[in-house]
Write a protein that holds these residues in place. Structure first.
Motif, PDB file in Angstrom:
ATOM      1  N   ALA A  97      36.588  34.544  49.819  1.00  0.00           N
ATOM      2  CA  ALA A  97      37.260  35.835  49.601  1.00  0.00           C
ATOM      3  C   ALA A  97      36.395  36.755  48.752  1.00  0.00           C
ATOM      4  O   ALA A  97      35.824  36.331  47.744  1.00  0.00           O
ATOM      5  CB  ALA A  97      38.611  35.618  48.937  1.00  0.00           C
ATOM      6  N   ASP A  98      36.339  38.012  49.150  1.00  0.00           N
ATOM      7  CA  ASP A  98      35.556  39.003  48.415  1.00  0.00           C
ATOM      8  C   ASP A  98      36.299  39.538  47.201  1.00  0.00           C
ATOM      9  O   ASP A  98      35.711  39.854  46.186  1.00  0.00           O
ATOM     10  CB  ASP A  98      35.212  40.191  49.326  1.00  0.00           C
ATOM     11  CG  ASP A  98      34.248  39.798  50.423  1.00  0.00           C
ATOM     12  OD1 ASP A  98      33.447  38.867  50.208  1.00  0.00           O
ATOM     13  OD2 ASP A  98      34.303  40.419  51.495  1.00  0.00           O
ATOM     14  N   ASN A  99      37.605  39.672  47.330  1.00  0.00           N
ATOM     15  CA  ASN A  99      38.385  40.323  46.290  1.00  0.00           C
ATOM     16  C   ASN A  99      39.572  39.448  45.915  1.00  0.00           C
ATOM     17  O   ASN A  99      40.191  38.852  46.785  1.00  0.00           O
ATOM     18  CB  ASN A  99      38.867  41.679  46.807  1.00  0.00           C
ATOM     19  CG  ASN A  99      39.470  42.530  45.722  1.00  0.00           C
ATOM     20  OD1 ASN A  99      39.453  42.179  44.546  1.00  0.00           O
ATOM     21  ND2 ASN A  99      40.004  43.669  46.118  1.00  0.00           N
ATOM     22  N   ARG A 100      39.899  39.386  44.647  1.00  0.00           N
ATOM     23  CA  ARG A 100      41.009  38.541  44.188  1.00  0.00           C
ATOM     24  C   ARG A 100      42.144  39.353  43.580  1.00  0.00           C
ATOM     25  O   ARG A 100      43.067  38.783  43.035  1.00  0.00           O
ATOM     26  CB  ARG A 100      40.501  37.514  43.189  1.00  0.00           C
ATOM     27  CG  ARG A 100      39.538  36.573  43.875  1.00  0.00           C
ATOM     28  CD  ARG A 100      39.158  35.425  43.026  1.00  0.00           C
ATOM     29  NE  ARG A 100      38.281  34.566  43.813  1.00  0.00           N
ATOM     30  CZ  ARG A 100      38.178  33.284  43.632  1.00  0.00           C
ATOM     31  NH1 ARG A 100      38.862  32.686  42.706  1.00  0.00           N
ATOM     32  NH2 ARG A 100      37.368  32.582  44.382  1.00  0.00           N
ATOM     33  N   GLU A 101      42.076  40.651  43.643  1.00  0.00           N
ATOM     34  CA  GLU A 101      43.138  41.503  43.095  1.00  0.00           C
ATOM     35  C   GLU A 101      43.397  42.636  44.082  1.00  0.00           C
ATOM     36  O   GLU A 101      42.464  43.136  44.700  1.00  0.00           O
ATOM     37  CB  GLU A 101      42.719  42.066  41.741  1.00  0.00           C
ATOM     38  CG  GLU A 101      42.487  41.024  40.672  1.00  0.00           C
ATOM     39  CD  GLU A 101      43.739  40.268  40.244  1.00  0.00           C
ATOM     40  OE1 GLU A 101      44.854  40.797  40.398  1.00  0.00           O
ATOM     41  OE2 GLU A 101      43.596  39.134  39.769  1.00  0.00           O
ATOM     42  N   PRO A 102      44.607  43.075  44.241  1.00  0.00           N
ATOM     43  CA  PRO A 102      45.804  42.469  43.688  1.00  0.00           C
ATOM     44  C   PRO A 102      46.099  41.120  44.348  1.00  0.00           C
ATOM     45  O   PRO A 102      45.763  40.893  45.513  1.00  0.00           O
ATOM     46  CB  PRO A 102      46.911  43.481  43.948  1.00  0.00           C
ATOM     47  CG  PRO A 102      46.418  44.325  45.062  1.00  0.00           C
ATOM     48  CD  PRO A 102      44.917  44.288  45.010  1.00  0.00           C
ATOM     49  N   LEU A 103      46.719  40.269  43.585  1.00  0.00           N
ATOM     50  CA  LEU A 103      46.945  38.894  44.021  1.00  0.00           C
ATOM     51  C   LEU A 103      47.765  38.824  45.308  1.00  0.00           C
ATOM     52  O   LEU A 103      47.469  38.021  46.187  1.00  0.00           O
ATOM     53  CB  LEU A 103      47.616  38.102  42.903  1.00  0.00           C
ATOM     54  CG  LEU A 103      47.836  36.619  43.148  1.00  0.00           C
ATOM     55  CD1 LEU A 103      46.523  35.902  43.432  1.00  0.00           C
ATOM     56  CD2 LEU A 103      48.541  35.989  41.950  1.00  0.00           C
ATOM     57  N   HIS A 104      48.791  39.645  45.435  1.00  0.00           N
ATOM     58  CA  HIS A 104      49.618  39.565  46.642  1.00  0.00           C
ATOM     59  C   HIS A 104      48.841  39.935  47.892  1.00  0.00           C
ATOM     60  O   HIS A 104      49.079  39.366  48.954  1.00  0.00           O
ATOM     61  CB  HIS A 104      50.905  40.400  46.496  1.00  0.00           C
ATOM     62  CG  HIS A 104      50.725  41.866  46.592  1.00  0.00           C
ATOM     63  ND1 HIS A 104      50.279  42.631  45.537  1.00  0.00           N
ATOM     64  CD2 HIS A 104      50.925  42.715  47.624  1.00  0.00           C
ATOM     65  CE1 HIS A 104      50.221  43.894  45.914  1.00  0.00           C
ATOM     66  NE2 HIS A 104      50.613  43.976  47.177  1.00  0.00           N
ATOM     67  N   GLU A 105      47.874  40.844  47.789  1.00  0.00           N
ATOM     68  CA  GLU A 105      47.045  41.174  48.950  1.00  0.00           C
ATOM     69  C   GLU A 105      46.122  40.018  49.301  1.00  0.00           C
ATOM     70  O   GLU A 105      45.893  39.725  50.480  1.00  0.00           O
ATOM     71  CB  GLU A 105      46.261  42.455  48.704  1.00  0.00           C
ATOM     72  CG  GLU A 105      47.151  43.688  48.703  1.00  0.00           C
ATOM     73  CD  GLU A 105      46.389  44.978  48.498  1.00  0.00           C
ATOM     74  OE1 GLU A 105      45.135  44.973  48.545  1.00  0.00           O
ATOM     75  OE2 GLU A 105      47.058  46.009  48.294  1.00  0.00           O
ATOM     76  N   LEU A 106      45.613  39.344  48.291  1.00  0.00           N
ATOM     77  CA  LEU A 106      44.789  38.156  48.534  1.00  0.00           C
ATOM     78  C   LEU A 106      45.608  37.079  49.243  1.00  0.00           C
ATOM     79  O   LEU A 106      45.156  36.486  50.225  1.00  0.00           O
ATOM     80  CB  LEU A 106      44.248  37.622  47.206  1.00  0.00           C
ATOM     81  CG  LEU A 106      43.404  36.350  47.296  1.00  0.00           C
ATOM     82  CD1 LEU A 106      42.065  36.627  47.961  1.00  0.00           C
ATOM     83  CD2 LEU A 106      43.190  35.766  45.904  1.00  0.00           C
ATOM     84  N   VAL A 107      46.822  36.832  48.762  1.00  0.00           N
ATOM     85  CA  VAL A 107      47.686  35.832  49.397  1.00  0.00           C
ATOM     86  C   VAL A 107      48.021  36.253  50.820  1.00  0.00           C
ATOM     87  O   VAL A 107      47.998  35.423  51.740  1.00  0.00           O
ATOM     88  CB  VAL A 107      48.966  35.588  48.560  1.00  0.00           C
ATOM     89  CG1 VAL A 107      49.970  34.740  49.330  1.00  0.00           C
ATOM     90  CG2 VAL A 107      48.607  34.921  47.238  1.00  0.00           C
ATOM     91  N   ASN A 108      48.298  37.527  51.041  1.00  0.00           N
ATOM     92  CA  ASN A 108      48.570  37.982  52.406  1.00  0.00           C
ATOM     93  C   ASN A 108      47.362  37.765  53.314  1.00  0.00           C
ATOM     94  O   ASN A 108      47.511  37.344  54.465  1.00  0.00           O
ATOM     95  CB  ASN A 108      48.975  39.457  52.403  1.00  0.00           C
ATOM     96  CG  ASN A 108      50.347  39.683  51.816  1.00  0.00           C
ATOM     97  OD1 ASN A 108      51.147  38.761  51.679  1.00  0.00           O
ATOM     98  ND2 ASN A 108      50.633  40.930  51.454  1.00  0.00           N
ATOM     99  N   ASP A 109      46.165  38.037  52.791  1.00  0.00           N
ATOM    100  CA  ASP A 109      44.951  37.776  53.578  1.00  0.00           C
ATOM    101  C   ASP A 109      44.830  36.291  53.900  1.00  0.00           C
ATOM    102  O   ASP A 109      44.440  35.916  55.012  1.00  0.00           O
ATOM    103  CB  ASP A 109      43.709  38.259  52.831  1.00  0.00           C
ATOM    104  CG  ASP A 109      43.588  39.774  52.786  1.00  0.00           C
ATOM    105  OD1 ASP A 109      44.297  40.472  53.550  1.00  0.00           O
ATOM    106  OD2 ASP A 109      42.783  40.270  51.963  1.00  0.00           O
ATOM    107  N   LEU A 110      45.151  35.433  52.942  1.00  0.00           N
ATOM    108  CA  LEU A 110      45.153  33.991  53.183  1.00  0.00           C
ATOM    109  C   LEU A 110      46.132  33.647  54.294  1.00  0.00           C
ATOM    110  O   LEU A 110      45.799  32.914  55.227  1.00  0.00           O
ATOM    111  CB  LEU A 110      45.512  33.230  51.908  1.00  0.00           C
ATOM    112  CG  LEU A 110      45.878  31.756  52.074  1.00  0.00           C
ATOM    113  CD1 LEU A 110      44.714  30.945  52.626  1.00  0.00           C
ATOM    114  CD2 LEU A 110      46.367  31.179  50.748  1.00  0.00           C
ATOM    115  N   LEU A 111      47.357  34.170  54.199  1.00  0.00           N
ATOM    116  CA  LEU A 111      48.381  33.844  55.194  1.00  0.00           C
ATOM    117  C   LEU A 111      47.985  34.296  56.596  1.00  0.00           C
ATOM    118  O   LEU A 111      48.382  33.675  57.589  1.00  0.00           O
ATOM    119  CB  LEU A 111      49.715  34.477  54.791  1.00  0.00           C
ATOM    120  CG  LEU A 111      50.353  33.888  53.541  1.00  0.00           C
ATOM    121  CD1 LEU A 111      51.538  34.744  53.100  1.00  0.00           C
ATOM    122  CD2 LEU A 111      50.762  32.443  53.763  1.00  0.00           C
TER     123      LEU A 111
END
Length: 148
Positions: A97-111
């Motif tokens: 992952a390139d970016n870790r903030e905001p956290l909810h966007e990172l989690v959405n990208d994971l999902l």
């Protein structure tokens, strides 16, 4: 692979609620979805370095299941191999992952990534092997391809 439309998150507070709620066993049973598992794992990996997930995650999930009236048996509740496979998947995603903030966007990208799909472990395991009692009780190596 089947269609997959995960429930996405709208705030970091939702992610923190899931991670801290797992630790405190304060979540409602209905909140503990596939998406919640991955969100809580991501939160704990990034925001709670005091929690050793390799050692503590099995007990956290088992205790949570029991706190909401669930059981951990040969047919339901905690599943060691699926948990370990997804823990590897979340770590793989975070490493890329390139970016870790905001956290909810990172989690959405994971999902929305391959590692976030419910069927991701089936890229490595046959259904028979993954859903066996042995795989539920203990981590077993995949039979189709090595986990990354």
């Amino acid at each position: 692979m089947t269609d997959y439309s995960p429930r996405l998150f709208h705030s970091d507070d939702e992610i923190e609620h899931l991670g801290e709620g797992l630790l405190a066993r304060t979540l409602e049973r209905a909140e503990w979805t596939h998406e919640a598992h991955l969100a809580a794992t991501t939160y704990l990996l990034l925001k709670r370095p005091d929690v050793d997930l390799d050692r503590e995650l099995p007990g956290l999930i088992r205790r949570f299941n029991e706190s909401v009236g669930g059981v951990n048996s040969d047919t339901e509740g905690y599943h060691e191999t699926i948990t370990r496979a997804f823990l590897k998947g979340v770590r793989l995603f975070l490493a890329e992952a390139d970016n870790r903030e905001p956290l909810h966007e990172l989690v959405n990208d994971l999902l929305l990534s391959p590692m976030g799909r419910r069927d991701w472990p089936l890229r490595f395991y046959s259904r028979e092997r993954l859903f066996s009692v042995d795989a539920r009780r203990h981590f077993i190596e995949p039979d189709l391809a090595a986990l990354p």
